[in-house]
Write an enzyme that holds these catalytic residues in place. Structure first.
Site, PDB file in Angstrom:
ATOM      1  N   LYS A 168       0.845  -1.199   0.000  1.00 18.94           N
ATOM      2  CA  LYS A 168       0.000   0.000   0.000  1.00 18.94           C
ATOM      3  C   LYS A 168       0.882   1.252   0.000  1.00 18.94           C
ATOM      4  O   LYS A 168       2.100   1.173   0.190  1.00 18.94           O
ATOM      5  CB  LYS A 168      -0.903   0.004   1.230  1.00 18.94           C
ATOM      6  CG  LYS A 168      -0.141   0.098   2.556  1.00 18.94           C
ATOM      7  CD  LYS A 168      -1.071   0.151   3.750  1.00 18.94           C
ATOM      8  CE  LYS A 168      -0.263   0.258   5.051  1.00 18.94           C
ATOM      9  NZ  LYS A 168      -1.125   0.433   6.225  1.00 18.94           N
TER      10      LYS A 168
ATOM     11  N   ARG B  30     -10.005   0.999  15.121  1.00 22.90           N
ATOM     12  CA  ARG B  30      -9.864   1.613  13.802  1.00 22.90           C
ATOM     13  C   ARG B  30     -10.795   0.832  12.881  1.00 22.90           C
ATOM     14  O   ARG B  30     -11.968   0.693  13.169  1.00 22.90           O
ATOM     15  CB  ARG B  30      -8.392   1.569  13.370  1.00 22.90           C
ATOM     16  CG  ARG B  30      -8.013   2.592  12.325  1.00 22.90           C
ATOM     17  CD  ARG B  30      -6.519   2.577  12.031  1.00 22.90           C
ATOM     18  NE  ARG B  30      -6.068   1.303  11.467  1.00 22.90           N
ATOM     19  CZ  ARG B  30      -4.833   1.085  11.025  1.00 22.90           C
ATOM     20  NH1 ARG B  30      -3.919   2.057  11.103  1.00 22.90           N
ATOM     21  NH2 ARG B  30      -4.488  -0.083  10.527  1.00 22.90           N
TER      22      ARG B  30
ATOM     23  N   HIS C 137      -5.820  -6.389  13.457  1.00 28.55           N
ATOM     24  CA  HIS C 137      -4.552  -5.656  13.419  1.00 28.55           C
ATOM     25  C   HIS C 137      -4.137  -5.283  14.837  1.00 28.55           C
ATOM     26  O   HIS C 137      -4.946  -4.772  15.616  1.00 28.55           O
ATOM     27  CB  HIS C 137      -4.719  -4.383  12.579  1.00 28.55           C
ATOM     28  CG  HIS C 137      -3.442  -3.791  12.078  1.00 28.55           C
ATOM     29  ND1 HIS C 137      -2.302  -3.695  12.854  1.00 28.55           N
ATOM     30  CD2 HIS C 137      -3.108  -3.258  10.878  1.00 28.55           C
ATOM     31  CE1 HIS C 137      -1.344  -3.126  12.142  1.00 28.55           C
ATOM     32  NE2 HIS C 137      -1.806  -2.842  10.934  1.00 28.55           N
TER      33      HIS C 137
ATOM     34  N   ARG D  82       1.168 -10.462   7.756  1.00 25.51           N
ATOM     35  CA  ARG D  82       1.200  -9.303   6.858  1.00 25.51           C
ATOM     36  C   ARG D  82       2.459  -8.495   7.162  1.00 25.51           C
ATOM     37  O   ARG D  82       2.588  -7.930   8.241  1.00 25.51           O
ATOM     38  CB  ARG D  82      -0.031  -8.412   7.057  1.00 25.51           C
ATOM     39  CG  ARG D  82      -1.368  -9.108   6.820  1.00 25.51           C
ATOM     40  CD  ARG D  82      -2.524  -8.122   6.951  1.00 25.51           C
ATOM     41  NE  ARG D  82      -2.472  -7.381   8.200  1.00 25.51           N
ATOM     42  CZ  ARG D  82      -2.969  -7.804   9.356  1.00 25.51           C
ATOM     43  NH1 ARG D  82      -3.550  -9.001   9.434  1.00 25.51           N
ATOM     44  NH2 ARG D  82      -2.907  -7.051  10.434  1.00 25.51           N
TER      45      ARG D  82
ATOM     46  N   TYR E   4      15.950  30.338   6.875  1.00 24.93           N
ATOM     47  CA  TYR E   4      14.902  31.153   7.467  1.00 24.93           C
ATOM     48  C   TYR E   4      15.042  31.283   8.983  1.00 24.93           C
ATOM     49  O   TYR E   4      15.285  30.297   9.682  1.00 24.93           O
ATOM     50  CB  TYR E   4      13.524  30.562   7.153  1.00 24.93           C
ATOM     51  CG  TYR E   4      13.066  30.761   5.732  1.00 24.93           C
ATOM     52  CD1 TYR E   4      13.063  32.019   5.142  1.00 24.93           C
ATOM     53  CD2 TYR E   4      12.623  29.679   4.977  1.00 24.93           C
ATOM     54  CE1 TYR E   4      12.630  32.197   3.832  1.00 24.93           C
ATOM     55  CE2 TYR E   4      12.185  29.851   3.669  1.00 24.93           C
ATOM     56  CZ  TYR E   4      12.191  31.108   3.107  1.00 24.93           C
ATOM     57  OH  TYR E   4      11.763  31.280   1.811  1.00 24.93           O
TER      58      TYR E   4
ATOM     59  N   CYS F 165      13.629  24.266   3.975  1.00 24.60           N
ATOM     60  CA  CYS F 165      12.740  25.124   3.189  1.00 24.60           C
ATOM     61  C   CYS F 165      11.917  24.273   2.209  1.00 24.60           C
ATOM     62  O   CYS F 165      12.055  23.062   2.149  1.00 24.60           O
ATOM     63  CB  CYS F 165      13.556  26.151   2.426  1.00 24.60           C
ATOM     64  SG  CYS F 165      14.726  27.070   3.449  1.00 24.60           S
TER      65      CYS F 165
ATOM     66  N   ASP G 133      12.050  24.047  -1.067  1.00 30.96           N
ATOM     67  CA  ASP G 133      12.786  23.472  -2.195  1.00 30.96           C
ATOM     68  C   ASP G 133      14.211  23.066  -1.863  1.00 30.96           C
ATOM     69  O   ASP G 133      14.904  22.548  -2.735  1.00 30.96           O
ATOM     70  CB  ASP G 133      12.885  24.500  -3.335  1.00 30.96           C
ATOM     71  CG  ASP G 133      11.575  25.189  -3.613  1.00 30.96           C
ATOM     72  OD1 ASP G 133      10.609  24.489  -3.947  1.00 30.96           O
ATOM     73  OD2 ASP G 133      11.521  26.431  -3.469  1.00 30.96           O
TER      74      ASP G 133
END
Length: 435
Positions: free
Chosen positions: A43, A141, A173, A229, A277, A324, A326
Site C-alpha cells: 500500500k 480503527r 490488526h 502481513r 529562514y 525550506c 525546495d
C-alpha cells in the site's frame, strides 16, 4: 545479501533509488524466518518504493499474497499483470465493487452493508466474491466492533450458504506489537481467538486467519497463525528498533531505498552568519555550507532542521538551519567539495551514510513516515543489484564504473520510474505508478 554502498551513478538533480534485489531478498529471508505464508503489504505506493515494482519483486521473493489499502491500488496491480492472491481492505462505501470482484481480489467487509454490497456485485457479474471479515480487537480503527461481530458473521454465513459470497479470511490488526511491554497485544490475541471461534460456530471456515504485522510476525511467534502481513520490514526497515530480543539483527535485511541528490551550491559563510529562514542556526566560526535541492515539498521533514545529517565526500554533514520548501543547507566544514558532488540523504548505512531510521529519529517520527512521504518533484529510479555478475561486495563498484557511453544513454533516454539494472540495461516500468 550484504548491504552494498549506496548507488552513485547516474546522478540526477535528486532521485529515489530502489534496489529491487533488496526487496526480493528481504521477502525471502522473512518468509524463511517466520515459516508461515506471507502477505507483502505494498500500500501507499509500496511504502514509497513503487506499488507495482515492489509487488513484482515481492512475488519473485516468495510472497504468497499482496496486500493494499485501496481499490485503486488493487486494480493497478491486476492491470500490471499480478494474478496471485491479493487483499484490499479500505473500500469506500461509494466505490463500486464490481471491478474488484471481476479481478478476483479479496475484499474486506467491516459491516453487514459491506457484505450486501459485495454480494450484489457478485450477483450482477455472475461471480462469487472473495470476502474477508475484519474484527476490531483493540485498535479501534477499521473492522467490526466485537458487539456487532456476531451479526456480521451471521449474515456472512447466510450469504455464503446462498453462494453469494465466499468467506476466505478473518483478520485483525495489532495496536502496539512493536512494544513487548505493552499488554494490549496479548489481549488482542485472546479477543481474536474468540472472534474466530464465534465465526466457526456460525459455520464459517475461512482459508486464512491473520493478525500479525511486521513487528508481530517477528516478536510474537504465536500470532503468526495462517498468514502474516509484512509491510515495513519488506523494505529493510526495522519495525521495532531497539527492542531487546528482536531477531532483526540476525535476519540480514537490507534497506531498499537510497535518496540522493546533486550538491547545488557551495559557499563560505563567516562566523556569526545566520543560515536559512529565521536564522535558527548561526555559524560559530567560518565554514563552508552546501545547498541540497530538495525540501519539504519533496517530503523532507521540516523538523529535521539542525538535527539530521547527510553523506557528502565520505562523511556525515549536519543539516544547518530551517528546511525550506525546495532546499536545505548542510555544514561542509573545511571539506573541499565542488558543486555537483553526490549527496546521500539516506541509504543502506553500509558506508556510514544516514539511514531512514536516522532521519526518523532526527525528525521525531517513525521511518514509515520518512520513506512513504518522500517524493514530490524527485524522480524514482530502479536498480537490480543481483543483475551484476559479481560478488555482492563489488556491486557498488560496478555501479560506479558503468561505461561512459551507457551512462550517457541512460541520462539521455531513461524515463521516470524506468528500471535500471546494475549492468546499465533498462526495462519499462509497469502501469500503476503515479510518480
Amino acid at each position: 545479501m550484504s548491504p552494498s554502498r549506496s548507488p552513485r551513478t547516474p546522478l540526477r538533480r535528486a532521485e529515489i533509488v530502489i534496489d529491487l534485489a533488496a526487496i526480493r531478498h528481504n521477502v525471502t529471508r522473512l518468509r524463511d524466518h517466520v515459516r508461515t505464508p506471507i502477505m507483502t503489504v505494498v500500500k501507499a505506493d509500496g511504502y514509497g518504493h513503487g506499488l507495482v515494482e515492489a509487488g513484482r519483486a515481492a512475488r519473485e521473493g516468495g510472497a504468497d499474497w499482496l496486500g493494499v489499502a485501496s481499490a485503486d491500488e488493487a486494480l493497478a496491480l491486476r492491470e500490471a499483470g499480478d494474478a496471485g492472491p491479493l487483499l484490499a481492505w479500505l473500500i469506500m462505501p461509494s466505490e463500486p465493487a464490481e471491478a474488484l470482484v471481476a479481478a478476483n481480489i479479496d475484499v474486506t467487509a467491516y459491516t453487514v452493508a459491506d457484505l450486501d454490497k459485495f454480494a450484489a456485485a457478485g450477483d450482477a457479474l455472475g461471480l462469487t466474491p472473495r470476502v474477508q471479515l475484519k474484527v476490531d480487537t483493540g485498535l479501534a480503527r477499521g473492522g467490526s466492533s466485537f458487539a456487532e461481530w456476531s451479526n456480521l458473521v451471521g449474515r456472512a454465513r447466510i450469504l455464503e450458504a446462498e453462494r453469494a459470497i465466499r468467506v476466505t479470511g478473518i483478520w485483525s490488526h495489532f495496536s502496539a506489537s512493536e512494544d513487548p511491554a505493552d499488554l494490549t497485544s496479548g489481549l488482542q490475541e485472546k479477543v481474536f481467538a474468540e472472534a474466530v471461534a464465534i465465526a466457526e460456530q456460525a459455520g464459517l471456515r475461512p482459508e486464512v486467519r491473520h493478525l500479525a504485522n511486521s513487528a508481530g510476525a517477528l516478536l510474537r511467534p504465536g500470532a503468526r497463525l495462517d498468514l502474516v502481513r509484512v509491510g515495513i520490514a519488506t523494505y529493510g526497515i526495522d519495525p521495532a528498533p531497539g527492542v531487546e530480543g528482536s531477531p532483526w539483527a540476525d535476519l540480514g535485511l537490507v534497506p531498499a531505498m537510497t535518496v540522493r541528490a546533486e550538491l547545488a551550491l557551495v559557499k563560505r559563510v563567516d562566523a556569526g552568519a545566520g543560515v536559512s529562514y529565521n536564522h535558527t542556526w548561526v555559524a560559530e566560526e567560518a565554514t563552508t555550507v552546501g545547498l541540497i535541492p530538495v525540501g519539504y515539498a519533496e517530503g523532507i521533514q521540516r523538523s529535521a532542521g539542525n538535527r539530521a545529517s547527510v553523506w557528502v565526500d565520505g562523511a556525515r554533514r549536519p543539516v544547518r538551519g530551517t528546511v525550506c520548501m525546495d532546499q536545505f543547507m548542510v555544514d561542509l566544514g573545511d571539506a573541499e567539495v565542488e558543486p555537483g558532488a553526490e549527496v546521500v540523504l539516506w541509504g543502506t548505512g553500509a558506508a556510514g551514510e544516514p539511514t531512514a531510521q536516522d532521519w526518523a529519529e532526527a525528525s521525531e517520527t517513525i521511518a514509515y513516515e520518512v520513506v512513504t512521504r518522500i517524493g514530490g518533484r524527485m524522480k524514482r529510479r530502479y536498480i537490480d543489484s543481483d543483475q551484476a555478475e559479481v560478488r555482492a561486495d563489488d556491486r557498488a563498484d560496478v555501479r560506479a564504473d558503468v561505461r561512459d557511453d551507457v551512462r550517457a544513454d541512460v541520462r539521455a533516454d531513461v524515463r521516470d520510474d524506468d528500471v535500471i539494472t546494475a549492468s546499465g540495461s533498462e526495462s519499462p516500468s509497469a502501469q500503476g505508478d503515479d510518480r
